[in-house]
Scaffold this motif. Structure first.
Motif, PDB file in Angstrom:
ATOM      1  N   ASN A 159       0.862  -1.187   0.000  1.00  0.00           N
ATOM      2  CA  ASN A 159       0.000   0.000   0.000  1.00  0.00           C
ATOM      3  C   ASN A 159       0.898   1.237   0.000  1.00  0.00           C
ATOM      4  N   ILE A 160       0.704   2.099  -0.992  1.00  0.00           N
ATOM      5  CA  ILE A 160       1.558   3.274  -1.154  1.00  0.00           C
ATOM      6  C   ILE A 160       0.819   4.525  -0.708  1.00  0.00           C
ATOM      7  N   LEU A 161       1.478   5.333   0.108  1.00  0.00           N
ATOM      8  CA  LEU A 161       0.948   6.628   0.540  1.00  0.00           C
ATOM      9  C   LEU A 161       1.750   7.729  -0.158  1.00  0.00           C
ATOM     10  N   VAL A 162       1.039   8.661  -0.794  1.00  0.00           N
ATOM     11  CA  VAL A 162       1.709   9.743  -1.510  1.00  0.00           C
ATOM     12  C   VAL A 162       1.238  11.092  -0.960  1.00  0.00           C
ATOM     13  N   PRO A 163       2.032  11.743  -0.112  1.00  0.00           N
ATOM     14  CA  PRO A 163       1.677  13.088   0.344  1.00  0.00           C
ATOM     15  C   PRO A 163       1.813  14.096  -0.800  1.00  0.00           C
ATOM     16  N   VAL A 164       0.804  14.948  -0.969  1.00  0.00           N
ATOM     17  CA  VAL A 164       0.819  15.948  -2.042  1.00  0.00           C
ATOM     18  C   VAL A 164       0.512  17.315  -1.446  1.00  0.00           C
ATOM     19  N   LYS A 165       1.239  18.320  -1.879  1.00  0.00           N
ATOM     20  CA  LYS A 165       1.081  19.664  -1.319  1.00  0.00           C
ATOM     21  C   LYS A 165       0.485  20.617  -2.341  1.00  0.00           C
ATOM     22  N   ARG A 166      -0.458  21.420  -1.899  1.00  0.00           N
ATOM     23  CA  ARG A 166      -0.998  22.515  -2.714  1.00  0.00           C
ATOM     24  C   ARG A 166      -0.062  23.700  -2.540  1.00  0.00           C
ATOM     25  N   SER A 167       0.654  24.056  -3.604  1.00  0.00           N
ATOM     26  CA  SER A 167       1.629  25.141  -3.518  1.00  0.00           C
ATOM     27  C   SER A 167       1.384  26.151  -4.636  1.00  0.00           C
ATOM     28  N   ILE A 168       2.039  27.284  -4.545  1.00  0.00           N
ATOM     29  CA  ILE A 168       1.927  28.299  -5.595  1.00  0.00           C
ATOM     30  C   ILE A 168       2.392  27.688  -6.910  1.00  0.00           C
ATOM     31  N   ASP A 169       1.629  27.923  -7.964  1.00  0.00           N
ATOM     32  CA  ASP A 169       1.933  27.337  -9.263  1.00  0.00           C
ATOM     33  C   ASP A 169       3.338  27.719  -9.719  1.00  0.00           C
TER      34      ASP A 169
END
Length: 264
Positions: A10-20
């Motif tokens: 099972n893979i966990l992928v943290p993703v961040k909302r950042s300035i484009d």
């Protein structure tokens, strides 16, 4: 007796909302940060991490069970999770914080650890793939902090990842002198570099399917987390503007100017 097959990963992928990445960064009016009233998107290194998780499942369908995208951010961060789901992730987890909140890397690492600790049995997370850094703060420390908190091995700055039977993972990582190959066993933390892959565009059918995929919404207090910043930003300023160059008439004049500047 038949050998016991290893549990699917099972893979966990943290993703961040950042300035484009295409937005010109400007200092905020209060001088204590940057202007965030601009276009945002998924952090490019995290986009590479999502793509790598999907490719690992495409290559190792018998080894990878699920891919979950995790984001810590304001309500709009759900759009970042939806992007990961449209690319091919199976489910999402959103830890909500107020719009103006600053979540420091150690707080992010602690939050990811909490999510891993609460996963159980066949759904236990074995592999975390995340970007080596976020392009807004360029800290580059969350992956290492997470590995330390969990006591897991890590393969950082990955330009190639190979998962084999038995839970062995080979990571080719970029270093100053070239490439280094490290080998570890699951559970493991992997941070992605630019040359690992080229993220895919989400197709319209997958974008529509993503709207039906489950996103679990949590508050910091649900996990016993405290995101109060440990540091205070005193001031932020733009770098000094570059001065125009000058012309010299001869090599002797150039050497003299370099000596006056202390270069020679």
């Amino acid at each position: 007796m038949r050998p016991t097959l290893p549990r699917l990963v099972n893979i966990l992928v943290p993703v961040k909302r950042s300035i484009d990445y295409a937005v010109k960064i400007r200092v905020a009016s209060d001088g204590k940060g940057v202007d965030t009233t601009v276009k945002h998107s998924m952090n490019p290194f995290d986009e590479i991490a999502v793509e790598e998780a999907i490719r690992q499942r495409e290559k190792n369908g018998k080894l990878v069970k699920s891919i979950t995208a995790l984001s810590i951010g304001p309500p709009k961060a759900v759009d970042t999770i939806r992007t990961a789901l449209a690319m091919g992730a199976d489910a999402g987890i959103h830890i909500t914080v107020p719009e103006s909140s600053v979540v420091e890397p150690i707080a992010v690492a602690n939050a990811i650890k909490k999510i891993i600790d609460r996963s159980e049995g066949e759904n236990k997370f074995d592999l975390v793939i995340l970007g080596k850094q976020a392009i807004d703060d360029d800290s580059g420390s969350t992956g290492g902090m997470l590995a330390g908190l969990l006591g897991w091995g890590q393969g950082t700055f990955a330009s190639k990842v190979a998962i084999a039977d038995g839970g062995k993972v080979e990571v080719t990582r970029e270093i100053d002198g070239g490439l280094e190959i490290v080998e570890g066993k699951l559970p493991l933390i992997v941070t992605t570099d630019l040359r690992l892959n080229e993220p895919r565009y989400a197709s319209l059918p997958n974008i529509m399917k993503a709207k039906k995929k489950k996103i679990e919404t949590l508050k910091p207090e649900d996990l016993g987390l405290d995101f109060t910043p440990r540091f205070e930003t005193i001031s932020v300023s733009e770098p000094a503007k570059r001065q125009g160059g000058g012309k010299v008439e001869s090599v002797d004049e150039l050497v003299a100017k370099l000596k006056d500047a202390g270069v020679l």
